[in-house]
Scaffold this motif. Structure first.
Motif, short mmCIF file in Angstrom:
data_model
loop_
_atom_site.label_atom_id
_atom_site.label_comp_id
_atom_site.label_asym_id
_atom_site.label_seq_id
_atom_site.Cartn_x
_atom_site.Cartn_y
_atom_site.Cartn_z
N CYS A 175 -49.58 -0.77 39.49
CA CYS A 175 -50.34 -1.36 38.04
C CYS A 175 -48.94 -1.66 37.26
CB CYS A 175 -51.12 -0.40 37.48
SG CYS A 175 -51.79 -0.94 35.72
N PHE A 176 -48.07 -0.64 37.16
CA PHE A 176 -46.83 -0.71 36.37
C PHE A 176 -46.13 -1.88 36.85
CE2 PHE A 176 -42.64 0.58 35.49
CZ PHE A 176 -42.85 0.92 34.22
N ASP A 177 -45.69 -1.94 38.15
CA ASP A 177 -44.87 -3.08 38.73
C ASP A 177 -45.54 -4.30 38.69
OD1 ASP A 177 -43.22 -0.98 39.34
OD2 ASP A 177 -43.89 -0.70 41.55
N GLY A 193 -54.43 8.22 33.51
CA GLY A 193 -55.46 8.51 32.68
C GLY A 193 -56.35 7.32 31.90
N LEU A 194 -55.71 6.17 31.68
CA LEU A 194 -56.17 5.15 31.34
C LEU A 194 -56.92 4.48 32.35
CD1 LEU A 194 -53.47 3.32 29.21
CD2 LEU A 194 -55.37 4.57 28.47
N MET A 195 -57.00 4.56 33.58
CA MET A 195 -57.69 4.00 34.68
C MET A 195 -59.01 4.70 34.68
SD MET A 195 -55.01 3.01 37.86
CE MET A 195 -54.74 4.66 38.20
N ARG A 196 -59.07 6.11 34.47
CA ARG A 196 -60.16 6.72 34.56
C ARG A 196 -61.10 6.49 33.23
NH1 ARG A 196 -56.71 11.96 36.71
NH2 ARG A 196 -56.65 11.52 38.92
N LEU A 197 -60.54 5.54 32.33
CA LEU A 197 -61.55 5.55 31.29
C LEU A 197 -62.28 4.00 31.50
CD1 LEU A 197 -59.10 6.45 28.18
CD2 LEU A 197 -61.24 7.71 29.16
N LEU A 198 -61.64 3.34 32.52
CA LEU A 198 -62.52 1.84 33.09
C LEU A 198 -63.93 1.95 33.12
CD1 LEU A 198 -59.46 0.31 34.65
CD2 LEU A 198 -60.17 -0.37 32.30
N SER A 207 -50.06 -3.37 29.91
CA SER A 207 -50.72 -3.90 28.60
C SER A 207 -52.27 -4.39 28.60
CB SER A 207 -49.65 -5.03 28.16
OG SER A 207 -48.56 -4.68 27.85
N TRP A 208 -52.50 -4.93 29.72
CA TRP A 208 -53.81 -5.42 30.01
C TRP A 208 -54.75 -4.26 30.13
CZ3 TRP A 208 -57.39 -3.98 33.78
CH2 TRP A 208 -58.44 -4.86 33.91
N LEU A 209 -54.19 -3.00 30.77
CA LEU A 209 -54.98 -1.91 31.06
C LEU A 209 -55.16 -1.23 29.47
CD1 LEU A 209 -56.27 0.27 32.70
CD2 LEU A 209 -53.99 1.21 32.94
N ARG A 210 -54.12 -1.07 28.63
CA ARG A 210 -54.14 -0.40 27.53
C ARG A 210 -55.51 -1.41 26.63
NH1 ARG A 210 -48.46 -0.33 27.34
NH2 ARG A 210 -48.83 -2.03 25.61
#
Length: 303
Positions: free
Chosen positions: A289-291, A181-186, A296-299
């Motif tokens: 991304c998680f691995d 969901g966060l990636m789709r906000l970029l 945190s960068w994404l948030r």
């Protein structure tokens, strides 16, 4: 089928593992203590066995420990487990039948259905995926000892998770869904940067940007360890038709060894992946991304 056990024991199959190959292949247990009077063991005269080893050791405490190991080998039945470690795996078996005296006075027992290096679900019991609390049993100086981590061992053999691990996996699944969901906000620029950071974390180096069209950015990467060159197509939204277009371009390009097709929104047919072409959709990208430690960068980017 569920693996249960009244007791679990660790056994070293010979000095320096000299009997490992033979036992694992034949599905047997082999034990030393060659001098031990076999008739005393069969009769369950364990005090006599202890006294015999006291006369050899000169110490009753040491002899008592010897006797306990011998007794475990003789008396363990099909309700018990034996484990050992070899070739980077944990192996387990169930003993059965009487103890056999070999030509060199070593002892041997059969097993119910041989040694197993996998869980009941077929998962290899690789040592690098086993708790150090269980692995340290290998430090035991004798031949046989009781496994203190029996509950953990049984969970491992039955492919069961501890409550703590189950909770952690559920939290991880929720986190991965949130990352999608966060990636789709970029913005498309930040999405390109995220993909670049993910590939950099896995060893790829960015050596150029081939094109810059809004929502469509191509990266050129190189893997220093192998010299491979890769073409990365990054799309905020993608479909199977757009994939086919870039597959055709990749097949005509002689400069690149691989192509990565990356997107966070849209449906792309899984059969679009072919030799040299890797599809990285939202779920797979979220895991990467998680691995890579970029959650945190994404948030922060979308906050």
């Amino acid at each position: 089928m569920t693996v249960a056990a009244k007791d679990a024991f660790y056994i070293k199959l010979g000095r320096g593992g000299e009997w490992e190959s033979e036992c694992l292949k034949a599905g047997t247990l082999r034990f030393g203590y060659h001098e031990t009077p076999h008739d005393h063991c069969l009769a369950g005269e364990w005090e006599k066995v202890r006294d015999f080893w006291t006369s050899i050791r000169g110490d009753q405490g040491t002899a008592t420990r010897d006797m306990k190991q011998i007794r475990a080998f003789y008396e363990a039945d099909e309700s018990c487990l034996f484990i050992t470690f070899a070739n980077g795996l944990l192996y387990w078996c169930r003993p059965t039948g009487a103890v056999e005296i070999l030509h060199d006075n070593a002892r041997r027992r059969a097993t119910v259905d041989g040694w197993h290096g996998q869980s009941i679900g077929g998962v290899p019991l690789s040592s690098d995926r086993i708790s150090g609390h269980l692995l340290k049993v290998q430090m035991f100086q004798g031949t046989i000892c009781q496994v203190k981590q029996q509950m953990y061992l049984l969970r491992k053999l039955n492919d069961e998770l501890s409550p703590e691990l189950a909770a952690a996996e559920e939290a991880e699944r929720a986190m991965l869904a949130a990352i999608v969901g966060l990636m789709r906000l970029l913005t498309w620029q930040d999405f390109e940067l995220l993909v670049d950071l993910i590939f950099s974390a896995s060893g790829w180096r960015r050596i150029g940007v081939v094109g810059r069209v809004q929502k469509t950015v191509d990266l050129e990467l190189r893997l220093p360890t192998t010299g491979e060159r890769a073409f990365v197509q990054i799309k905020s939204q993608a479909n199977t038709a757009s994939l086919r277009d870039y597959v055709a371009r990749f097949e005509q390009a002689e400069l690149y060894d691989r192509m990565f097709f990356v997107w966070h929104t849209g449906n792309v047919a899984a059969n679009g992946e072919a030799d040299g072409i890797t599809l990285i959709g939202p779920e797979r990208l979220a895991r990467m991304c998680f691995d890579a430690g970029l959650a945190s960068w994404l948030r922060e980017k979308v906050s």
